[in-house]
Design an enzyme around this catalytic site. Sequence first.
Site, mmCIF file in Angstrom:
data_model
loop_
_atom_site.group_PDB
_atom_site.id
_atom_site.type_symbol
_atom_site.label_atom_id
_atom_site.label_comp_id
_atom_site.label_asym_id
_atom_site.label_seq_id
_atom_site.Cartn_x
_atom_site.Cartn_y
_atom_site.Cartn_z
ATOM 1 C CB ALA A 65 -2.605 5.513 3.120
ATOM 2 N N GLY A 109 -5.899 4.789 7.046
ATOM 3 C CA GLY A 109 -6.880 5.019 5.986
ATOM 4 C C GLY A 109 -7.968 3.954 5.941
ATOM 5 C CD GLU A 112 -7.739 8.327 8.182
ATOM 6 O OE1 GLU A 112 -6.983 7.723 7.399
ATOM 7 O OE2 GLU A 112 -7.466 9.451 8.626
ATOM 8 C CD GLU A 132 -3.196 7.321 10.357
ATOM 9 O OE1 GLU A 132 -3.354 7.064 11.574
ATOM 10 O OE2 GLU A 132 -4.124 7.284 9.534
HETATM 11 N N1 CAA Z 1 0.990 -0.074 3.221
HETATM 12 C C1 CAA Z 1 1.726 -0.884 2.419
HETATM 13 N N2 CAA Z 1 1.918 -2.198 2.687
HETATM 14 C C2 CAA Z 1 1.368 -2.690 3.804
HETATM 15 C C3 CAA Z 1 0.606 -1.909 4.686
HETATM 16 C C4 CAA Z 1 0.425 -0.527 4.352
HETATM 17 N N3 CAA Z 1 -0.339 0.291 5.097
HETATM 18 N N4 CAA Z 1 0.201 -2.681 5.729
HETATM 19 C C5 CAA Z 1 0.688 -3.903 5.483
HETATM 20 N N5 CAA Z 1 1.403 -3.928 4.327
HETATM 21 C C6 CAA Z 1 2.104 -5.046 3.716
HETATM 22 C C7 CAA Z 1 3.402 -5.357 4.447
HETATM 23 O O1 CAA Z 1 4.438 -4.518 4.014
HETATM 24 C C8 CAA Z 1 3.601 -6.804 4.069
HETATM 25 O O2 CAA Z 1 4.141 -6.867 2.766
HETATM 26 P P1 CAA Z 1 5.449 -7.800 2.454
HETATM 27 O O3 CAA Z 1 4.960 -9.190 2.732
HETATM 28 O O4 CAA Z 1 5.720 -7.521 1.009
HETATM 29 O O5 CAA Z 1 6.502 -7.372 3.405
HETATM 30 C C9 CAA Z 1 2.199 -7.370 3.984
HETATM 31 O O6 CAA Z 1 1.324 -6.229 3.843
HETATM 32 C C10 CAA Z 1 1.770 -8.114 5.245
HETATM 33 O O7 CAA Z 1 1.975 -7.238 6.355
HETATM 34 P P2 CAA Z 1 2.803 -7.685 7.665
HETATM 35 O O8 CAA Z 1 3.844 -8.689 7.323
HETATM 36 O O9 CAA Z 1 3.244 -6.432 8.345
HETATM 37 O O10 CAA Z 1 1.620 -8.407 8.465
HETATM 38 P P3 CAA Z 1 1.511 -8.577 10.054
HETATM 39 O O11 CAA Z 1 0.374 -9.529 10.256
HETATM 40 O O12 CAA Z 1 2.813 -8.908 10.652
HETATM 41 O O13 CAA Z 1 1.096 -7.128 10.602
HETATM 42 C C11 CAA Z 1 -0.162 -5.041 10.596
HETATM 43 C C12 CAA Z 1 -0.145 -6.569 10.257
HETATM 44 C C13 CAA Z 1 -0.117 -4.851 12.106
HETATM 45 C C14 CAA Z 1 -1.456 -4.500 10.033
HETATM 46 C C15 CAA Z 1 1.072 -4.365 9.921
HETATM 47 O O14 CAA Z 1 1.111 -4.754 8.548
HETATM 48 C C16 CAA Z 1 1.032 -2.860 9.980
HETATM 49 O O15 CAA Z 1 1.320 -2.287 11.003
HETATM 50 N N6 CAA Z 1 0.695 -2.199 8.838
HETATM 51 C C17 CAA Z 1 0.726 -0.759 8.726
HETATM 52 C C18 CAA Z 1 -0.432 -0.101 9.463
HETATM 53 C C19 CAA Z 1 -0.340 1.412 9.347
HETATM 54 O O16 CAA Z 1 0.598 2.034 9.794
HETATM 55 N N7 CAA Z 1 -1.357 2.023 8.730
HETATM 56 C C20 CAA Z 1 -1.402 3.457 8.526
HETATM 57 C C21 CAA Z 1 -0.893 3.811 7.160
HETATM 58 S S1 CAA Z 1 -0.724 5.586 6.899
HETATM 59 C C22 CAA Z 1 -2.295 6.140 6.562
HETATM 60 O O17 CAA Z 1 -3.230 5.370 6.489
HETATM 61 C C23 CAA Z 1 -2.425 7.620 6.329
HETATM 62 C C24 CAA Z 1 -3.811 8.146 6.305
HETATM 63 O O18 CAA Z 1 -4.374 8.488 7.316
HETATM 64 C C25 CAA Z 1 -4.524 8.292 5.069
#
Ligand code: CAA
Length: 258
Positions: A65, A109, A112, A132
């Site tokens: 998400a 998400g 999911e 999360e």
């Molecule tokens: N939401 C918003 N933006 C996101 C995102 C997310 N879930 N995941 C990645 N991005 C964005 C980053 O902010 C980044 O944007 P900027 O260049 O503007 O900074 C861009 O995508 C590229 O990401 P990274 O630079 O972080 O890429 P990476 O290769 O270094 O890492 C990753 C990849 C390990 C997937 C890392 O991006 C990450 O950990 N993302 C978040 C994963 C996460 O926590 N997901 C759960 C979300 S909560 C949820 O989903 C709730 C639910 O159950 C419904």
Amino acid sequence: MAYETINVDTQDHVCLIKLNRPEALNALNSVLLGELCAALEEADASDKVRCIVLTGSEKAFAAGADIKEMSEMSYVDVFTSNLFADTNDRISAIRKPIIAAVSGYALGGGCEVAMMCDFIIAAETAKFGQPEINLGVIAGMGGTQRLTRFVGKSKSMDMNLTGRFMTAEEAERAGLVSRVVPAKKLIEEAMAAANKIAEKSVLTSIAAKEAVNRAYELPLSEGMLFERRVFHSMFATEDQKEGMAAFLEKREAQFRDK
Ligand code: CAA
């Protein structure tokens, strides 16, 4: 319909939906989730489409998400809008088969939504996770529920409590994905599986999907009764007559969804 955050391409009887927010690794913001549900519903209602494939990019199916969108929300905001309930309900209500073709990250998400599909074909590069917990929340679209049914309590607890990622190979071993294929062949393999499904009668595809899904909702005796009732009802269709006649006549069946 024109979409901002997804691409939709229907080839023959298969609708391929590609999540397309590369700048955010396909993070699921409200626009994307709304468009995804609308595209799935459009495909479900189409007379032409017989199977749907949902995919992302090579690097990410979806990284979860959209954290930016959620970060300022209050409890009252998420409670009153019933955040993510609509997505779960609308995707779960699609009657035609949906295959998730996952390459790269399928996190939060993203994992999911993949689990809301009917089965997952993963590229060797796929990584699944429910991270999360690292954000001070828990999964909100099935990460504690569907994942537990797929992989069992121990692995689900491990994923949900540590936030670690599972490789495609581990996901296949654990029963989360149906097959793992080389990354370069992901779409080809998913489309081949979808075309195989598209050869069947839509009546039986929908019936099989409904029956398998009942296995997650009902005790065994009720599930068996549901299956038997649906199996019996298939004998009212022309496609049952055609399927069995084609076998006996040693020819390909020509199903007409009747
Ligand atoms: N939401 C918003 N933006 C996101 C995102 C997310 N879930 N995941 C990645 N991005 C964005 C980053 O902010 C980044 O944007 P900027 O260049 O503007 O900074 C861009 O995508 C590229 O990401 P990274 O630079 O972080 O890429 P990476 O290769 O270094 O890492 C990753 C990849 C390990 C997937 C890392 O991006 C990450 O950990 N993302 C978040 C994963 C996460 O926590 N997901 C759960 C979300 S909560 C949820 O989903 C709730 C639910 O159950 C419904």
